[in-house]
Write an enzyme that holds these catalytic residues in place. Structure first.
Site, mmCIF file in Angstrom:
data_model
loop_
_atom_site.group_PDB
_atom_site.id
_atom_site.type_symbol
_atom_site.label_atom_id
_atom_site.label_comp_id
_atom_site.label_asym_id
_atom_site.label_seq_id
_atom_site.Cartn_x
_atom_site.Cartn_y
_atom_site.Cartn_z
ATOM 1 N N ASP A 38 1.228 -1.012 -0.064
ATOM 2 C CA ASP A 38 0.540 0.238 0.466
ATOM 3 C C ASP A 38 0.696 1.360 0.145
ATOM 4 O O ASP A 38 1.611 1.373 1.170
ATOM 5 C CB ASP A 38 -1.044 0.273 1.178
ATOM 6 C CG ASP A 38 -2.073 -1.105 1.266
ATOM 7 O OD1 ASP A 38 -1.719 -2.103 0.015
ATOM 8 O OD2 ASP A 38 -2.882 -0.753 2.350
ATOM 9 N N LYS B 167 -6.685 3.607 -2.665
ATOM 10 C CA LYS B 167 -7.360 3.406 -1.845
ATOM 11 C C LYS B 167 -7.535 4.615 -1.335
ATOM 12 O O LYS B 167 -6.776 6.040 -1.247
ATOM 13 C CB LYS B 167 -6.713 1.927 -0.935
ATOM 14 C CG LYS B 167 -6.118 2.625 0.562
ATOM 15 C CD LYS B 167 -5.079 2.090 1.227
ATOM 16 C CE LYS B 167 -5.396 1.990 2.457
ATOM 17 N NZ LYS B 167 -4.078 1.310 3.279
ATOM 18 N N LYS C 186 -10.330 0.328 -2.322
ATOM 19 C CA LYS C 186 -10.091 0.453 -0.648
ATOM 20 C C LYS C 186 -10.195 1.811 0.371
ATOM 21 O O LYS C 186 -9.428 2.479 0.140
ATOM 22 C CB LYS C 186 -8.745 -0.937 -0.834
ATOM 23 C CG LYS C 186 -8.542 -0.788 1.465
ATOM 24 C CD LYS C 186 -6.951 -1.126 1.662
ATOM 25 C CE LYS C 186 -7.045 -1.374 2.521
ATOM 26 N NZ LYS C 186 -5.656 -1.810 3.192
HETATM 27 O O1 LIG Z 1 -5.265 0.978 5.875
HETATM 28 C C1 LIG Z 1 -6.054 0.597 6.954
HETATM 29 C C2 LIG Z 1 -6.220 2.323 7.919
HETATM 30 O O2 LIG Z 1 -5.190 2.676 8.430
HETATM 31 C C3 LIG Z 1 -6.976 1.748 8.751
HETATM 32 O O3 LIG Z 1 -7.674 2.843 9.567
HETATM 33 P P1 LIG Z 1 -8.491 2.282 10.814
HETATM 34 O O4 LIG Z 1 -7.706 2.033 12.098
HETATM 35 O O5 LIG Z 1 -8.763 4.229 11.635
HETATM 36 O O6 LIG Z 1 -9.239 1.579 10.469
#
Ligand SMILES: O=C[C@H](O)COP(=O)(O)O
Length: 315
Positions: A152, A215, A251
């Protein structure tokens, strides 16, 4: 080059987004989540299989990464799956997602558990992307070397905000090359892009440079995955598909915490891009704290009661 340069620059420069239409559509989608009660558990299980189960914290250790991996391989309690006759269907999350320095730990844990779940890693100076290009490229290569099958990357917001779309394209092409066989998801960090037009342009450029997914966010900006921004991004995916025949995944990530939200995301994908975008090949939910609520809702579906969070293994 993944796309003819001149054609792509002309396309990007012509983009204009109708904000009112985007907001109206986002509003409609949120009111459209009318999955019948008997199908809700199936939709929630579908959401589970699309989660990139994530930990991106300064205090990550081999121990909590190991627990995350175990949860990813058995995301829903066995007795609950059994009640739904789903215990043999291999329900897992789509991937686990960790910082580059934790990739080796995750690969080791999954291997020990005999699991082929992919490890995804954020890279390229996540979350801000403010390190030298050389460092960012090296980070991608090292994560791949340690066994990450998905990377990512974060786009360079400075280039996007100053309209240097060609330079952004060149950078993302280099990340693509550094990824090798690994799938590449490009994080736009929409909370820092200023306008929907920039979001659409950044989506196009990221796809043209070879992203497998686009994403929304790192989860570290103050605005993360919102439905209006998602509409802009999935429309870019649709337009790109119609023009090139390439299917790019989506995503949403950052701040997604409830089962109800996961159902809205699935509805949005189904209505905007169709059933093919309802599988982990083309749809992921990036989330660190969503699974617990989904599992509680499934518990409720099976037992008619709500479980306390401590009754669910760590999510
Ligand atoms: O890529 C994923 C994100 O960093 C997740 O974010 P979150 O901790 O708010 O679910």
């Amino acid at each position: 080059m993944y796309y003819n340069h001149c054609t792509y620059l002309a396309w990007v420069s012509k983009v204009r987004v109708n904000t009112q239409a985007v907001l109206k559509r986002a509003q409609q989608i949120q009111g459209r989540n009318k999955n019948k009660k008997q199908w809700q558990a199936a939709w929630l299980l579908r959401a589970v299989t699309c989660i990139d189960l994530t930990t991106l914290a300064g205090d990550d250790t081999p121990g909590n990464v190991h627990r995350l991996c175990m949860k990813a391989t058995q995301p829903v309690r066995y007795d609950l799956l059994k009640s739904m006759d789903m215990q043999d269907k291999g329900v897992t999350t789509a991937a686990v997602c960790v910082y580059p320095s934790r990739v080796a730990d995750a690969v080791k844990s999954l291997k020990a558990a005999n699991s082929s779940l992919p490890v995804a890693s954020v890279a390229t100076g996540f979350p801000a992307g403010q390190t030298s290009l050389k460092t960012r490229l090296e980070e991608v290569r090292m994560a791949v070397e340690d066994g990450a099958m998905e990377i990512d990357i974060v786009i360079n917001r400075t280039l996007a905000l100053t309209g240097q779309w060609e330079a952004m394209y060149e950078e993302v092409c280099q990340f693509r090359e550094a990824c090798g066989e690994a799938h590449m998801k490009s994080i736009l960090a929409i909370g820092e892009l200023g306008t929907y037009t920039n979001v659409y342009k950044a989506s196009l450029v990221a796809m043209m440079a070879g992203s497998d997914f686009i994403k929304t966010s790192t989860g570290k900006e103050s605005v993360n995955a919102t439905y209006p921004v998602a509409i802009v991004m999935v429309r870019a995916i649709r337009d790109y598909f119609l023009k090139t025949g390439h299917k790019v995944g989506f995503k949403p990530a950052g701040g997604i915490r409830t089962a109800k939200e996961s159902l809205v995301w699935l509805t949005l994908m189904k209505e905007e891009l169709g059933d093919e975008w309802l599988s982990p090949r083309l749809f992921r939910l990036g989330a660190s704290s969503l699974l617990a609520d989904i599992e509680r809702q499934i518990y409720h579906h099976v037992t008619g009661r709500y479980a306390a969070y401590h009754q669910m293994p760590m999510a």
